[in-house]
Design a protein around this motif. Structure first.
Motif, mmCIF file in Angstrom:
data_model
loop_
_atom_site.group_PDB
_atom_site.id
_atom_site.type_symbol
_atom_site.label_atom_id
_atom_site.label_comp_id
_atom_site.label_asym_id
_atom_site.label_seq_id
_atom_site.Cartn_x
_atom_site.Cartn_y
_atom_site.Cartn_z
ATOM 1 N N PHE A 99 14.174 -1.430 -16.306
ATOM 2 C CA PHE A 99 13.825 -0.889 -14.999
ATOM 3 C C PHE A 99 12.627 -1.661 -14.459
ATOM 4 O O PHE A 99 11.935 -2.377 -15.197
ATOM 5 N N THR A 100 12.401 -1.514 -13.181
ATOM 6 C CA THR A 100 11.276 -2.162 -12.510
ATOM 7 C C THR A 100 10.492 -1.119 -11.734
ATOM 8 O O THR A 100 11.088 -0.311 -11.008
ATOM 9 N N GLU A 101 9.190 -1.132 -11.911
ATOM 10 C CA GLU A 101 8.327 -0.245 -11.146
ATOM 11 C C GLU A 101 7.840 -0.988 -9.902
ATOM 12 O O GLU A 101 7.361 -2.131 -10.001
ATOM 13 N N PHE A 102 7.940 -0.335 -8.760
ATOM 14 C CA PHE A 102 7.551 -0.945 -7.489
ATOM 15 C C PHE A 102 6.774 0.082 -6.691
ATOM 16 O O PHE A 102 7.225 1.211 -6.499
ATOM 17 N N SER A 103 5.582 -0.313 -6.241
ATOM 18 C CA SER A 103 4.737 0.640 -5.528
ATOM 19 C C SER A 103 3.870 -0.086 -4.515
ATOM 20 O O SER A 103 3.661 -1.302 -4.592
ATOM 21 N N VAL A 104 3.371 0.685 -3.565
ATOM 22 C CA VAL A 104 2.400 0.206 -2.582
ATOM 23 C C VAL A 104 1.043 0.758 -2.961
ATOM 24 O O VAL A 104 0.906 1.965 -3.233
ATOM 25 N N ASP A 105 0.054 -0.107 -3.034
ATOM 26 C CA ASP A 105 -1.278 0.341 -3.425
ATOM 27 C C ASP A 105 -1.826 1.319 -2.403
ATOM 28 O O ASP A 105 -1.683 1.137 -1.182
ATOM 29 N N THR A 106 -2.439 2.365 -2.912
ATOM 30 C CA THR A 106 -2.975 3.420 -2.056
ATOM 31 C C THR A 106 -4.494 3.422 -2.108
ATOM 32 O O THR A 106 -5.116 2.790 -2.964
ATOM 33 N N GLU A 107 -5.088 4.162 -1.181
ATOM 34 C CA GLU A 107 -6.534 4.283 -1.120
ATOM 35 C C GLU A 107 -6.990 5.489 -1.940
ATOM 36 O O GLU A 107 -6.183 6.353 -2.309
ATOM 37 N N ASP A 108 -8.287 5.532 -2.216
ATOM 38 C CA ASP A 108 -8.841 6.687 -2.905
ATOM 39 C C ASP A 108 -8.715 7.925 -2.014
ATOM 40 O O ASP A 108 -8.994 7.886 -0.811
ATOM 41 N N VAL A 109 -8.264 8.994 -2.603
ATOM 42 C CA VAL A 109 -8.042 10.227 -1.853
ATOM 43 C C VAL A 109 -9.329 11.035 -1.810
ATOM 44 O O VAL A 109 -9.954 11.308 -2.841
ATOM 45 N N THR A 110 -9.732 11.410 -0.605
ATOM 46 C CA THR A 110 -10.899 12.275 -0.401
ATOM 47 C C THR A 110 -10.481 13.439 0.490
ATOM 48 O O THR A 110 -9.327 13.561 0.913
ATOM 49 N N GLY A 111 -11.439 14.298 0.791
ATOM 50 C CA GLY A 111 -11.151 15.443 1.652
ATOM 51 C C GLY A 111 -10.810 15.053 3.065
ATOM 52 O O GLY A 111 -10.229 15.842 3.814
ATOM 53 N N GLU A 112 -11.162 13.836 3.477
ATOM 54 C CA GLU A 112 -10.888 13.398 4.841
ATOM 55 C C GLU A 112 -9.668 12.472 4.929
ATOM 56 O O GLU A 112 -9.382 11.915 5.976
ATOM 57 N N THR A 113 -8.940 12.309 3.836
ATOM 58 C CA THR A 113 -7.805 11.402 3.816
ATOM 59 C C THR A 113 -6.592 12.042 4.488
ATOM 60 O O THR A 113 -6.191 13.162 4.131
ATOM 61 N N ASP A 114 -6.035 11.354 5.481
ATOM 62 C CA ASP A 114 -4.805 11.821 6.130
ATOM 63 C C ASP A 114 -3.573 11.255 5.432
ATOM 64 O O ASP A 114 -2.601 11.962 5.190
ATOM 65 N N THR A 115 -3.594 9.964 5.162
ATOM 66 C CA THR A 115 -2.507 9.324 4.425
ATOM 67 C C THR A 115 -3.111 8.483 3.307
ATOM 68 O O THR A 115 -4.243 8.000 3.416
ATOM 69 N N MET A 116 -2.347 8.267 2.238
ATOM 70 C CA MET A 116 -2.835 7.527 1.085
ATOM 71 C C MET A 116 -2.721 6.020 1.271
ATOM 72 O O MET A 116 -3.135 5.257 0.399
ATOM 73 N N TYR A 117 -2.168 5.588 2.381
ATOM 74 C CA TYR A 117 -2.021 4.163 2.662
ATOM 75 C C TYR A 117 -2.482 3.905 4.091
ATOM 76 O O TYR A 117 -2.672 4.840 4.895
#
Length: 328
Positions: free
Chosen positions: A201-219
């Motif tokens: 199998f292959t893992e494929f992902s988009v790097d996300t930002e650090d999640v805080t209380g003000e985060t609307d989306t992780m990317y």
């Protein structure tokens, strides 16, 4: 030179053979050679080292008499401090069969997981450690009681002895031992030749930002038309072999309805290929410059093995990630 000068010879051979066979496996041998190299590592050497550590003395046929006044027993008791050759060989195989799964269980709990390299490394280290312990155990034995591998010939199997305490015919036991050892070696060879491998199998992902209380989306979800942006992706190859991947990024204008998503217009923004070795992780930095304007957009990140088709879509991709975005 007498045999007493060679009391550690068999254990030195175990250490040397373990190192040589382990190197042979890691050097990439395959086929019949791989089976021949692996069988002693998993079916004999670890157990022999353990047996040698547990029984450093040689067998003897001394008999101890009971004190009839204290015990009421008149028969002598056979006191054998060590093991005969056939007993050492059989227990070596039995203990090896027990040690190898235990080593594999420990390897599965490590960060690298249950891999051939981890298991073989663990078996080799365990065999060498037990051999060194066995050398120390023999050294502490009195020379007259110490087990010494004989340079002269000696019977391998049980033999008939002329005394009152051994009248059983040893032939059935010897035949059973030979058959059992042949079956065990054959099954071990089959297991090595047909070792199971997990489905790739292959893992494929988009790097996300650090999640805080003000985060609307992780990317990063807000883009400006005509301005370049960086999109970070990560590919981890677990396909059991080296693979070449192609990443395609599409900008799609969509509308969301009760029965699903409808794509109205598509624009290919980037296409990039990379080769990733088995078990390795590769990070891609893709330059994305959207040019369309309007409402309801998404980035569709597609991963293909090898070359993608002329019309890349979510349906024909190996992996697909959909990222709703806003265009300013």
């Amino acid at each position: 030179m007498s045999d007493n000068h060679w009391w550690f010879f068999d254990l030195a051979v175990v250490i040397a053979v373990t190192g040589t066979l382990t190197f042979g496996v890691f050097s990439g041998v395959d086929g019949i050679t791989r089976i021949a190299v692996t069988i002693p590592l998993v079916l004999f050497l670890p157990g022999y080292a353990l047996v040698s550590a547990m029984f450093p003395d040689k067998p003897n046929d001394n008999y101890q008499s009971f004190d009839e006044e204290k015990t009421g027993l008149g028969n002598p008791l056979l006191a054998s401090g060590g093991l005969e050759t056939i007993e050492r060989l059989v227990l070596s195989v039995v203990f090896s069969v027990a040690l190898v799964p235990a080593t594999a269980l420990i390897a599965s709990a490590t960060p690298r997981g249950l891999t051939l390299g981890m298991v073989l490394s663990g078996i080799a280290l365990l065999t060498v450690a037990l051999s060194l312990i066995a050398i120390g155990s023999r050294y502490r034995c009195p020379p007259e009681q110490r087990f010494v591998p004989r340079l002269s010939s000696e019977p391998l199997f049980f033999t008939q002895r002329q005394n009152a305490f051994r009248r059983t015919n040893p032939r059935p036991y010897n035949i059973a031992l030979v058959v059992a050892l042949i079956l065990l070696v054959a099954s071990g060879g089959f297991a090595v030749a047909n070792s199971p491998e997990h489905d790739g199998f292959t893992e494929f992902s988009v790097d996300t930002e650090d999640v805080t209380g003000e985060t609307d989306t992780m990317y990063e979800s807000t883009y400006t038309a005509g301005q370049p942006n960086e999109l970070q992706t990560t590919i981890t190859n677990q396909e059991n072999e080296e693979r070449t991947y192609t990443t395609v990024v599409l900008l799609e204008q969509v509308s969301y309805e009760d029965d699903g998503v409808t794509v109205h217009e598509t624009e290919e923004l980037v296409r990039e290929s990379t080769t990733v070795a088995d078990g390795e992780t590769h990070q891609q930095t893709l330059n994305v410059t959207p040019s369309m304007q309007g409402d309801e957009f998404r980035l569709t990140v597609l991963l293909y093995e090898g070359d993608p088709p002329s019309d890349p879509t979510t349906e024909n991709a190996y992996r697909a990630i959909n990222l709703p975005i806003e265009l300013e």
